[in-house]
Design a protein around this motif. Structure first.
Motif, PDB file in Angstrom:
ATOM      1  N   ASP A 263       0.841  -1.199   0.000  1.00 59.88           N
ATOM      2  CA  ASP A 263       0.000   0.000   0.000  1.00 59.88           C
ATOM      3  C   ASP A 263       0.877   1.251   0.000  1.00 59.88           C
ATOM      4  O   ASP A 263       0.540   2.262  -0.641  1.00 59.88           O
ATOM      5  N   ARG A 264       2.015   1.176   0.707  1.00 64.17           N
ATOM      6  CA  ARG A 264       2.916   2.333   0.739  1.00 64.17           C
ATOM      7  C   ARG A 264       3.438   2.647  -0.654  1.00 64.17           C
ATOM      8  O   ARG A 264       3.486   3.816  -1.064  1.00 64.17           O
ATOM      9  N   ALA A 267       0.713   4.218  -2.731  1.00 63.52           N
ATOM     10  CA  ALA A 267       0.499   5.615  -2.349  1.00 63.52           C
ATOM     11  C   ALA A 267       1.576   6.505  -2.963  1.00 63.52           C
ATOM     12  O   ALA A 267       1.291   7.632  -3.412  1.00 63.52           O
ATOM     13  N   SER A 277      -5.168  11.133  -4.057  1.00 63.83           N
ATOM     14  CA  SER A 277      -6.445  10.663  -3.489  1.00 63.83           C
ATOM     15  C   SER A 277      -6.781   9.239  -3.917  1.00 63.83           C
ATOM     16  O   SER A 277      -7.597   8.576  -3.270  1.00 63.83           O
ATOM     17  N   ALA A 279      -5.076   6.665  -3.556  1.00 63.97           N
ATOM     18  CA  ALA A 279      -4.682   5.712  -2.515  1.00 63.97           C
ATOM     19  C   ALA A 279      -5.770   5.551  -1.462  1.00 63.97           C
ATOM     20  O   ALA A 279      -5.789   4.551  -0.726  1.00 63.97           O
ATOM     21  N   GLN A 280      -6.713   6.533  -1.372  1.00 64.18           N
ATOM     22  CA  GLN A 280      -7.823   6.440  -0.414  1.00 64.18           C
ATOM     23  C   GLN A 280      -9.116   5.974  -1.078  1.00 64.18           C
ATOM     24  O   GLN A 280     -10.094   5.688  -0.382  1.00 64.18           O
ATOM     25  N   ASP A 281      -9.108   5.896  -2.406  1.00 61.67           N
ATOM     26  CA  ASP A 281     -10.274   5.411  -3.145  1.00 61.67           C
ATOM     27  C   ASP A 281     -10.557   3.968  -2.726  1.00 61.67           C
ATOM     28  O   ASP A 281      -9.648   3.135  -2.674  1.00 61.67           O
ATOM     29  N   GLU A 282     -11.790   3.648  -2.399  1.00 63.84           N
ATOM     30  CA  GLU A 282     -12.109   2.295  -1.919  1.00 63.84           C
ATOM     31  C   GLU A 282     -11.759   1.223  -2.945  1.00 63.84           C
ATOM     32  O   GLU A 282     -11.520   0.070  -2.591  1.00 63.84           O
ATOM     33  N   GLN A 285      -7.668   1.039  -2.200  1.00 64.66           N
ATOM     34  CA  GLN A 285      -7.077   1.313  -0.894  1.00 64.66           C
ATOM     35  C   GLN A 285      -6.260   0.150  -0.317  1.00 64.66           C
ATOM     36  O   GLN A 285      -5.483   0.344   0.613  1.00 64.66           O
ATOM     37  N   ASN A 286      -6.405  -1.043  -0.865  1.00 66.74           N
ATOM     38  CA  ASN A 286      -5.543  -2.149  -0.461  1.00 66.74           C
ATOM     39  C   ASN A 286      -5.291  -3.058  -1.667  1.00 66.74           C
ATOM     40  O   ASN A 286      -5.934  -2.915  -2.719  1.00 66.74           O
ATOM     41  N   SER A 289      -8.321  -5.031  -3.194  1.00 63.80           N
ATOM     42  CA  SER A 289      -9.255  -4.213  -3.978  1.00 63.80           C
ATOM     43  C   SER A 289      -8.593  -3.718  -5.269  1.00 63.80           C
ATOM     44  O   SER A 289      -9.258  -3.616  -6.304  1.00 63.80           O
ATOM     45  N   ARG A 290      -7.299  -3.439  -5.224  1.00 60.11           N
ATOM     46  CA  ARG A 290      -6.621  -3.013  -6.455  1.00 60.11           C
ATOM     47  C   ARG A 290      -6.630  -4.141  -7.490  1.00 60.11           C
ATOM     48  O   ARG A 290      -6.799  -3.888  -8.683  1.00 60.11           O
TER      49      ARG A 290
END
Length: 415
Positions: A263-264, A267, A277, A279-282, A285-286, A289-290
């Protein structure tokens, strides 16, 4: 040699090769690059297949001494021609094997024995001999005698079944991939056998199945399936963990490979693209999900790359500590600064092709470094040198072998 120099790592080693193409000769090439005296034996009537069967050739003009493939796998060697199907030729080949520490052969199973050159036939005359037999399936088994090339072995060993898009056909890999894997296995086995010989005084016969060496590179999927998971299938460029994980084209037409493993890292990629933003999109965000929204994620990255030159993309992402590299073509590989710094390409003159780039293996030994001793031999180029200076034959013996048709018509014999 300067005081304190140890000389080449394999400087005292004597090797004879029977066979051709890639898997066997690559083993000999590496040994030659580290100082071994390697004699590549061919027949004038049936030379190494790479000489005439595989491009590239300078100016697209094929010739026995104009093959780029042969040149790549046979630099630093001595080249001789011996017709082992003639009684006198077999006798001379056996004398050469008795001189050798190592024999490398990649003929079909049983051929060496039928010719009278099998390992057991040298038990009395050269009991310290190490012989490496490297062929498709090894010497035994239900498919041992089936012919084939590296591309087919890559398919059989499972590589091609994992390469390509999920809804597309399996993709053949470029080149004889397993040949190169097998060559390094073969080299390791030969060196181990030589160390055993040093301790025991005994030689060894090594039966290397190229097919089986490829399985090591599929250890993960094989173990997963053995543990009950479904057989791994094709997934294009997508990865089971990293996302994004793929190739993207820049504004100047260069392709780039990039991946994010945490995740880092994602981001950092998002911030470098001016899309912090994301990186915060649902959807992103992980990692899970990606991967689930892979098509949308890839479209986002592709759009950013498409309007920027490759050099700018690489600079921005490396500054952000995102893993990215250009997809090199052949031209790039000859100009890559890392490869140039390591001395991988070594220019050597060739009698018919001019100056050619020879490949130095990647093992950089600190006190006994390797080197390309010279370009690949012309057909029969070293007949006189090998048989008089290394084997100690008289000129009368050379002439007798020539009269018996051992060296082939028109093949070089002068010193």
């Amino acid at each position: 040699m300067q005081p304190g120099d140890r000389g080449p790592a394999l400087g005292d080693l004597k090797v004879v090769e029977f066979g051709g193409y890639a898997a066997g000769p690559q083993v000999g090439k590496i040994m030659a690059n580290y100082g071994a005296s390697v004699v590549h034996l061919e027949s004038a009537d049936r030379p190494d297949g790479f000489r005439l069967q595989y491009p590239p050739y300078p100016d697209n003009r094929p010739g026995l001494n104009r093959s780029g493939c042969f040149a790549l796998f046979n630099d630093s060697k001595l080249g001789v021609t011996v017709d082992v199907k003639r009684p006198a030729g077999l006798e001379l080949a056996r004398r050469l094997v008795d001189w050798a520490d190592v024999v490398v052969e990649n003929m079909r199973p049983g051929v060496m024995a039928r010719l009278g050159l099998g390992y057991e036939s040298f038990a009395d005359s050269n009991p310290r001999l190490v012989m490496l037999s490297t062929c498709n399936m090894g010497q035994t088994g239900p498919r041992a005698k089936m012919p084939g090339f590296g591309t087919m072995l890559s398919a059989l060993a499972g590589f091609c079944g994992l390469t390509g898009e999920p809804d597309g056909p399996p993709m053949l890999l470029y080149g004889p991939y397993i040949d190169f894997i097998a060559a390094l296995f073969g080299l390791s086995a030969v060196l181990a056998a030589l160390e055993r010989r040093r301790r025991s005084g005994r030689g060894a016969m090594i039966d290397l199945a190229q097919y089986e060496t490829g399985l090591l590179f599929l250890a993960g999927p094989l173990l997963a399936h053995q543990g009950g998971e479904p057989a791994l299938g094709r997934s294009g460029n997508r990865d089971a963990l990293a996302a994004p994980h793929g190739t993207f084209v820049s504004a100047d037409g260069r392709w780039l490979a990039l991946s994010c493993w945490s995740d880092r890292e994602f981001a950092a990629l998002a911030a470098a693209m001016g899309e912090a933003s994301a990186a915060q999109d649902e959807r992103f965000q992980n990692a899970e999900s990606r991967r689930r929204h892979g098509a949308e994620l890839e479209a986002l990255v592709a759009a950013w790359c498409a309007v920027r030159p490759a050099e700018n993309i690489v600079a921005a992402l490396r500054e952000a500590a995102v893993l990215v590299y250009p997809v090199n073509d052949m031209r790039d590989l000859f100009h890559d600064e890392q490869i140039r710094a390591s001395g991988t390409w070594q220019q050597r003159p060739h009698a018919e092709m001019g100056d050619i780039a020879c490949y130095l293996p990647a093992m950089a030994l600190s006190t006994t470094p390797g080197a390309v001793g010279g370009s690949a031999p012309l057909l029969g180029q070293h007949n006189h040198h090998v048989f008089t200076e290394l084997l100690g034959l008289s000129e009368e013996e050379i002439q007798a072998y020539q009269a018996a048709g051992v060296f082939g018509d028109g093949v070089r014999l002068s010193a």
